[in-house]
Write an enzyme that holds these catalytic residues in place. Structure first.
Site, PDB file in Angstrom:
ATOM      1  N   ARG A   1       0.818  -1.225   0.000  1.00  0.00           N
ATOM      2  CA  ARG A   1       0.000   0.000   0.000  1.00  0.00           C
ATOM      3  C   ARG A   1       0.847   1.268   0.000  1.00  0.00           C
ATOM      4  O   ARG A   1       0.393   2.341   0.408  1.00  0.00           O
ATOM      5  CB  ARG A   1      -0.957   0.038   1.181  1.00  0.00           C
ATOM      6  CG  ARG A   1      -1.921  -1.124   1.198  1.00  0.00           C
ATOM      7  CD  ARG A   1      -3.064  -0.864   2.154  1.00  0.00           C
ATOM      8  NE  ARG A   1      -3.917  -2.034   2.223  1.00  0.00           N
ATOM      9  CZ  ARG A   1      -3.691  -3.058   3.058  1.00  0.00           C
ATOM     10  NH1 ARG A   1      -2.671  -3.041   3.882  1.00  0.00           N
ATOM     11  NH2 ARG A   1      -4.503  -4.088   3.052  1.00  0.00           N
TER      12      ARG A   1
ATOM     13  N   LYS B   1       1.954  11.830 -11.028  1.00  0.00           N
ATOM     14  CA  LYS B   1       1.185  10.902 -11.869  1.00  0.00           C
ATOM     15  C   LYS B   1       2.057   9.696 -12.147  1.00  0.00           C
ATOM     16  O   LYS B   1       3.160   9.809 -12.662  1.00  0.00           O
ATOM     17  CB  LYS B   1       0.851  11.578 -13.202  1.00  0.00           C
ATOM     18  CG  LYS B   1      -0.334  12.516 -13.167  1.00  0.00           C
ATOM     19  CD  LYS B   1      -0.718  12.768 -14.610  1.00  0.00           C
ATOM     20  CE  LYS B   1      -1.646  13.895 -14.830  1.00  0.00           C
ATOM     21  NZ  LYS B   1      -1.854  14.090 -16.280  1.00  0.00           N
TER      22      LYS B   1
ATOM     23  N   GLU C   1       8.266  20.224 -24.018  1.00  0.00           N
ATOM     24  CA  GLU C   1       7.416  20.426 -22.837  1.00  0.00           C
ATOM     25  C   GLU C   1       7.745  21.764 -22.162  1.00  0.00           C
ATOM     26  O   GLU C   1       6.852  22.426 -21.634  1.00  0.00           O
ATOM     27  CB  GLU C   1       7.547  19.260 -21.844  1.00  0.00           C
ATOM     28  CG  GLU C   1       7.134  17.893 -22.395  1.00  0.00           C
ATOM     29  CD  GLU C   1       5.611  17.677 -22.509  1.00  0.00           C
ATOM     30  OE1 GLU C   1       4.831  18.605 -22.225  1.00  0.00           O
ATOM     31  OE2 GLU C   1       5.216  16.548 -22.908  1.00  0.00           O
TER      32      GLU C   1
ATOM     33  N   LYS D   1       5.376  24.171 -13.299  1.00  0.00           N
ATOM     34  CA  LYS D   1       4.699  22.903 -13.025  1.00  0.00           C
ATOM     35  C   LYS D   1       4.346  22.797 -11.536  1.00  0.00           C
ATOM     36  O   LYS D   1       3.236  22.395 -11.168  1.00  0.00           O
ATOM     37  CB  LYS D   1       5.587  21.736 -13.480  1.00  0.00           C
ATOM     38  CG  LYS D   1       4.996  20.386 -13.157  1.00  0.00           C
ATOM     39  CD  LYS D   1       4.631  19.572 -14.353  1.00  0.00           C
ATOM     40  CE  LYS D   1       3.783  18.382 -13.938  1.00  0.00           C
ATOM     41  NZ  LYS D   1       3.855  17.243 -14.794  1.00  0.00           N
TER      42      LYS D   1
ATOM     43  N   GLU E   1      -5.634  17.235 -10.904  1.00  0.00           N
ATOM     44  CA  GLU E   1      -6.012  17.561 -12.284  1.00  0.00           C
ATOM     45  C   GLU E   1      -7.511  17.703 -12.467  1.00  0.00           C
ATOM     46  O   GLU E   1      -8.135  17.027 -13.287  1.00  0.00           O
ATOM     47  CB  GLU E   1      -5.451  16.526 -13.264  1.00  0.00           C
ATOM     48  CG  GLU E   1      -5.585  17.011 -14.710  1.00  0.00           C
ATOM     49  CD  GLU E   1      -4.735  16.232 -15.698  1.00  0.00           C
ATOM     50  OE1 GLU E   1      -3.587  15.946 -15.380  1.00  0.00           O
ATOM     51  OE2 GLU E   1      -5.245  15.969 -16.802  1.00  0.00           O
TER      52      GLU E   1
ATOM     53  N   ARG F   1      -4.755  22.246 -13.800  1.00  0.00           N
ATOM     54  CA  ARG F   1      -3.683  21.369 -14.248  1.00  0.00           C
ATOM     55  C   ARG F   1      -3.874  20.937 -15.705  1.00  0.00           C
ATOM     56  O   ARG F   1      -2.923  20.574 -16.395  1.00  0.00           O
ATOM     57  CB  ARG F   1      -3.580  20.165 -13.310  1.00  0.00           C
ATOM     58  CG  ARG F   1      -2.229  19.515 -13.390  1.00  0.00           C
ATOM     59  CD  ARG F   1      -1.972  18.596 -12.237  1.00  0.00           C
ATOM     60  NE  ARG F   1      -0.952  17.639 -12.632  1.00  0.00           N
ATOM     61  CZ  ARG F   1      -0.463  16.708 -11.863  1.00  0.00           C
ATOM     62  NH1 ARG F   1      -0.895  16.584 -10.631  1.00  0.00           N
ATOM     63  NH2 ARG F   1       0.446  15.887 -12.303  1.00  0.00           N
TER      64      ARG F   1
ATOM     65  N   ASN G   1      -1.898  20.585 -20.591  1.00  0.00           N
ATOM     66  CA  ASN G   1      -2.150  19.759 -21.779  1.00  0.00           C
ATOM     67  C   ASN G   1      -2.170  20.555 -23.078  1.00  0.00           C
ATOM     68  O   ASN G   1      -2.597  20.050 -24.110  1.00  0.00           O
ATOM     69  CB  ASN G   1      -3.481  19.016 -21.633  1.00  0.00           C
ATOM     70  CG  ASN G   1      -3.413  17.967 -20.556  1.00  0.00           C
ATOM     71  OD1 ASN G   1      -2.326  17.519 -20.199  1.00  0.00           O
ATOM     72  ND2 ASN G   1      -4.555  17.585 -20.021  1.00  0.00           N
TER      73      ASN G   1
ATOM     74  N   HIS H   1      -1.663  18.930 -26.409  1.00  0.00           N
ATOM     75  CA  HIS H   1      -1.721  17.478 -26.214  1.00  0.00           C
ATOM     76  C   HIS H   1      -2.935  16.797 -26.824  1.00  0.00           C
ATOM     77  O   HIS H   1      -2.871  15.615 -27.123  1.00  0.00           O
ATOM     78  CB  HIS H   1      -1.630  17.128 -24.733  1.00  0.00           C
ATOM     79  CG  HIS H   1      -0.219  17.169 -24.212  1.00  0.00           C
ATOM     80  ND1 HIS H   1       0.534  18.331 -24.214  1.00  0.00           N
ATOM     81  CD2 HIS H   1       0.598  16.212 -23.695  1.00  0.00           C
ATOM     82  CE1 HIS H   1       1.732  18.073 -23.708  1.00  0.00           C
ATOM     83  NE2 HIS H   1       1.795  16.795 -23.387  1.00  0.00           N
TER      84      HIS H   1
ATOM     85  N   HIS I   1      -1.368  14.076 -28.929  1.00  0.00           N
ATOM     86  CA  HIS I   1      -1.491  12.698 -28.508  1.00  0.00           C
ATOM     87  C   HIS I   1      -1.984  11.810 -29.658  1.00  0.00           C
ATOM     88  O   HIS I   1      -1.494  10.703 -29.881  1.00  0.00           O
ATOM     89  CB  HIS I   1      -2.456  12.642 -27.310  1.00  0.00           C
ATOM     90  CG  HIS I   1      -2.484  11.317 -26.657  1.00  0.00           C
ATOM     91  ND1 HIS I   1      -3.634  10.595 -26.530  1.00  0.00           N
ATOM     92  CD2 HIS I   1      -1.494  10.575 -26.111  1.00  0.00           C
ATOM     93  CE1 HIS I   1      -3.348   9.447 -25.937  1.00  0.00           C
ATOM     94  NE2 HIS I   1      -2.064   9.421 -25.667  1.00  0.00           N
TER      95      HIS I   1
ATOM     96  N   HIS J   1       6.738  11.782 -28.426  1.00  0.00           N
ATOM     97  CA  HIS J   1       5.683  12.520 -27.737  1.00  0.00           C
ATOM     98  C   HIS J   1       5.831  14.042 -27.914  1.00  0.00           C
ATOM     99  O   HIS J   1       4.900  14.725 -28.351  1.00  0.00           O
ATOM    100  CB  HIS J   1       5.701  12.143 -26.250  1.00  0.00           C
ATOM    101  CG  HIS J   1       4.748  12.925 -25.415  1.00  0.00           C
ATOM    102  ND1 HIS J   1       3.404  12.672 -25.410  1.00  0.00           N
ATOM    103  CD2 HIS J   1       4.940  13.983 -24.584  1.00  0.00           C
ATOM    104  CE1 HIS J   1       2.795  13.532 -24.597  1.00  0.00           C
ATOM    105  NE2 HIS J   1       3.716  14.337 -24.082  1.00  0.00           N
TER     106      HIS J   1
HETATM  107 ZN    ZN Z   1       3.476  15.817 -22.628  1.00  0.00          ZN
END
Ligand code: ZN
Ligand code: ADP
Length: 440
Positions: free
Chosen positions: A213, A235, A277, A314, A324, A328, A332, A335, A339, A354
């Site tokens: 855990r 994340k 980024e 960030k 998010e 947040r 993106n 993105h 993506h 990416h």
């Molecule tokens: Zn990214």
């Protein structure tokens, strides 16, 4: 009266000489300090000092003055040593030059990010891993010397190397970590250290969040993309059955260590992939940072600042919106289409990384003026500014819309998007997909 004045005048002249001799002497002391720093020698050397003072005393003829001169000499040595210590600490600072950012991700979950221009070893003793059992999770592309730098600080360490590549951010790799932890009887007082790019960070972080855990997790990102983006924010995830990041958790590391020297072995294409980024965050949050990247003559000189400023953005966003829910999402920018380009280009002979895909993805969500600026920066760093002919064959309007609706990104032909009208700011807009994605 006259005599006294003459003597005072003479003393003034002598003091002037002494002042200039003092400067000369201190300059020599500085050179010695630098030499000792370079060769790792100690400033203190009592024996030599006593010897020298004795020798210097022999230059004094007057017996009466010998004791006084001895005090003078001793004081001089003391001043000189103090000066040398100062020189060395300045040299040390410039070498380490550690910058720190605190990520505030909720009361219990705040943690430091340490950044150095130097090596991992400059930072590694800042995290206390000596009294813990640690599992270093890394990949097959990460140089052995980085692993050694971490191992040197630990008394009880294990290394697990995952085959490099996004396809290994998988349940199988996750199970390998579980095996390594349970076979070596890791407990909750032990820790996992991720050493690698975003793939390793995501995978090892997710493993840390679930083993018993949750056990302590430290992240040492070695790719620029992971340094400026994925290593902070908590994340963590693995891919499952063709879906990226479908199994995961929000789990904050105990600390993040960023050593710029590790970028020296990162392939050039991966480096510029990560820079996107930073460009993204600069374009939507910080005009000064954008200009710094746009006008930089030597990225090596500006990299520490670029990484530091990107992380500040960030960290600020993460603090405002840990899970998010709203703000947040601003991270993106580029993105939603990026993506899709990234995924669909995998079918071509020139799959996009990416960051490369996100770079192109930003252009359609910018005003004409911003689009121009972005293109200029992307071109400067040899990043693509459009899809090539082969990619266009696979990445058609129809395929894009399919993918977007599959990911539930569009509703009634509307796409929730982050739009940049002016560099350094952004807005959330609902855009008509037919406006954004044109047939060609
Ligand atoms: Zn990214
Ligand atoms: P990301 O771009 O999200 O960080 P990866 O973790 O896949 O994605 O890293 C990109 C590639 O660069 C991988 O092949 C990885 O093994 C490699 N890599 C990461 N850091 C370094 C480094 N410092 N030196 C050499 N290769 C590296």
């Amino acid at each position: 009266m006259k005599d006294i004045n003459k003597s005072r005048e003479n003393i003034n002249k002598i003091d002037k000489k002494i002042a200039s001799l003092f400067e000369e002497r201190m300059n020599e002391a500085k050179e010695i300090a630098k030499y000792k720093f370079d060769n790792n020698l100690d400033i203190e050397n009592k024996e030599r000092e006593t010897e020298l003072i004795e020798k210097n005393l022999s230059f004094i003829n007057s017996d009466e003055l010998k004791d006084y001169y001895q005090s003078f000499e001793e004081a001089m040595f003391k001043i000189s040593k103090n000066y040398q210590h100062k020189i060395i600490s300045v040299l040390n600072d410039s070498l380490d030059n550690i910058r720190t950012i605190t990520v505030e991700a909720g009361m219990e979950d705040s943690y430091p990010v340490y950044i150095t221009k130097g090596n991992i070893s400059n930072l590694i003793d800042l995290i206390n891993i000596r009294c813990k059992k640690i599992l270093i999770v890394t990949d097959t592309n990460i140089p052995e010397s980085y692993i050694e730098e971490v191992k040197n600080e630990a008394t009880n360490s294990f290394v697990l190397k995952i085959q490099a590549g996004e396809e290994n951010k998988s349940i199988e790799s996750y199970l390998k970590i579980m095996d390594a932890l349970s076979m070596n009887k890791f407990t909750r007082s032990d820790a996992i250290v991720a050493l690698g790019g975003g793939v390793i960070g995501d995978l090892a972080g997710f493993a840390a969040s679930t083993y018993m855990r949750g056990i302590d997790f430290y992240n040492i990102p070695t790719s620029l993309l992971a340094m400026v983006d994925s290593s902070i924010g908590g994340k963590t995830a693995i891919d499952y059955k063709d879906t990226k990041n479908i199994v995961g958790a929000f789990y904050q590391p105990k600390a993040v260590l960023i050593a710029l020297n590790t970028l020296k072995t990162l392939p050039t294409r991966e480096f510029y992939n990560g820079l996107v980024e930073s460009i993204k965050m600069a374009a939507s949050f910080n005009k000064d940072l954008f200009n710094l990247i746009k006008n930089s003559n030597n990225l090596d000189d500006d990299l520490l600042t670029i990484i530091y400023e990107s992380l500040k953005i960030k960290a600020w966003v993460v603090k405002k919106d840990v899970k998010e829910k709203n703000l947040r999402k601003a991270l993106n920018f580029g993105h939603s289409l990026g993506h899709v380009y990234e995924i669909l280009s995998k079918q071509t002979s020139s799959p996009l990384l990416h960051g490369e895909a996100v770079g192109i993805g930003m252009l359609d969500f910018s005003s004409d003026e911003v689009k121009q600026e972005l293109k200029e920066v992307l071109k400067k760093y040899n990043l693509p500014t459009s899809l090539n002919e082969e990619q266009k064959k696979f990445i058609t309007k129809e395929n894009i819309l399919d993918k977007l609706s599959l990911d539930k990104k569009i509703l009634n032909n509307k796409l929730n998007a982050i739009y940049v009208k002016e560099i350094g700011s952004f807005e959330f807009l609902k855009l008509d997909v037919n406006e954004i994605i044109k047939e060609d």
